[in-house]
Design a protein around this motif. Structure first.
Motif, short mmCIF file in Angstrom:
data_model
loop_
_atom_site.label_atom_id
_atom_site.label_comp_id
_atom_site.label_asym_id
_atom_site.label_seq_id
_atom_site.Cartn_x
_atom_site.Cartn_y
_atom_site.Cartn_z
N ILE A 10 55.11 36.51 44.88
CA ILE A 10 54.21 35.43 44.46
C ILE A 10 53.30 35.99 43.36
CG2 ILE A 10 52.41 33.83 45.20
CD1 ILE A 10 53.80 34.74 48.15
N VAL A 11 53.40 35.41 42.16
CA VAL A 11 52.60 35.86 41.02
C VAL A 11 51.71 34.70 40.59
CG1 VAL A 11 52.63 36.83 38.70
CG2 VAL A 11 54.50 37.36 40.29
N ASP A 12 50.40 34.87 40.83
CA ASP A 12 49.44 33.81 40.48
C ASP A 12 48.08 34.47 40.32
OD1 ASP A 12 47.79 31.50 40.33
OD2 ASP A 12 49.13 30.39 41.66
N ASP A 13 47.35 34.09 39.28
CA ASP A 13 46.02 34.66 39.07
C ASP A 13 44.98 34.02 39.98
OD1 ASP A 13 46.51 32.34 37.44
OD2 ASP A 13 44.60 32.71 36.43
N ASP A 14 45.35 32.98 40.71
CA ASP A 14 44.46 32.27 41.63
C ASP A 14 44.63 32.85 43.04
OD1 ASP A 14 43.24 30.47 43.36
OD2 ASP A 14 44.15 28.69 42.48
N GLU A 15 43.66 33.69 43.46
CA GLU A 15 43.80 34.40 44.73
C GLU A 15 43.96 33.48 45.94
OE1 GLU A 15 41.80 38.06 47.28
OE2 GLU A 15 40.69 37.20 45.60
#
Length: 131
Positions: A10-15
């Motif tokens: 899972i790659v997302d800048d939103d923790e």
């Protein structure tokens, strides 16, 4: 000998989004690893074991689409689910390739994501048995 469970990256800048997807994926019996950027994923030791990639399209630095293109260029075509809070028709049209299994708009339902993950894993296992 026990088989390894599929790894969902899972790659997302939103923790909070990363953590929510990770919890859902693990509750379904899959392994999950999270990354806050495309670069973090590209330099991780988990890339070789990843059976499905869930990535945000809009991130600082490398976008989810650019990450997907980079993986393809490296010969690592991973079934990918794109997620975005900013749906754009042209992105969706240009993004859908053979190994893009979905393009979901946030917020999306758990079942929709799980259906995409199941489709990705089916593609991933076909690729392994075909080689």
């Amino acid at each position: 000998m026990p088989t390894k469970r599929p790894l969902i990256a899972i790659v997302d800048d939103d923790e909070p989004m990363r953590d929510a997807i990770k919890g859902l994926v693990r509750s379904m019996g899959f392994d999950a690893e999270t990354f806050s950027s495309a670069d973090d994923f590209l330099t991780s030791p988990h890339i070789r074991r990843t059976a499905c990639l869930v990535t945000d399209i809009n991130m600082p630095g490398m976008s989810g689409l650019d990450l997907h293109r980079r993986l393809v260029a490296l010969g690592r075509s991973i079934p990918t689910i794109l997620i975005t809070a900013f749906p754009e028709k042209n992105v969706r049209a240009s993004a859908l390739g053979a190994d893009i299994v979905g393009c979901l708009t946030k917020p999306f339902g758990e079942e929709v994501l799980l259906d995409c993950i199941r489709s990705a894993l089916a593609l991933s296992s076909e690729g392994e048995s075909g080689s």
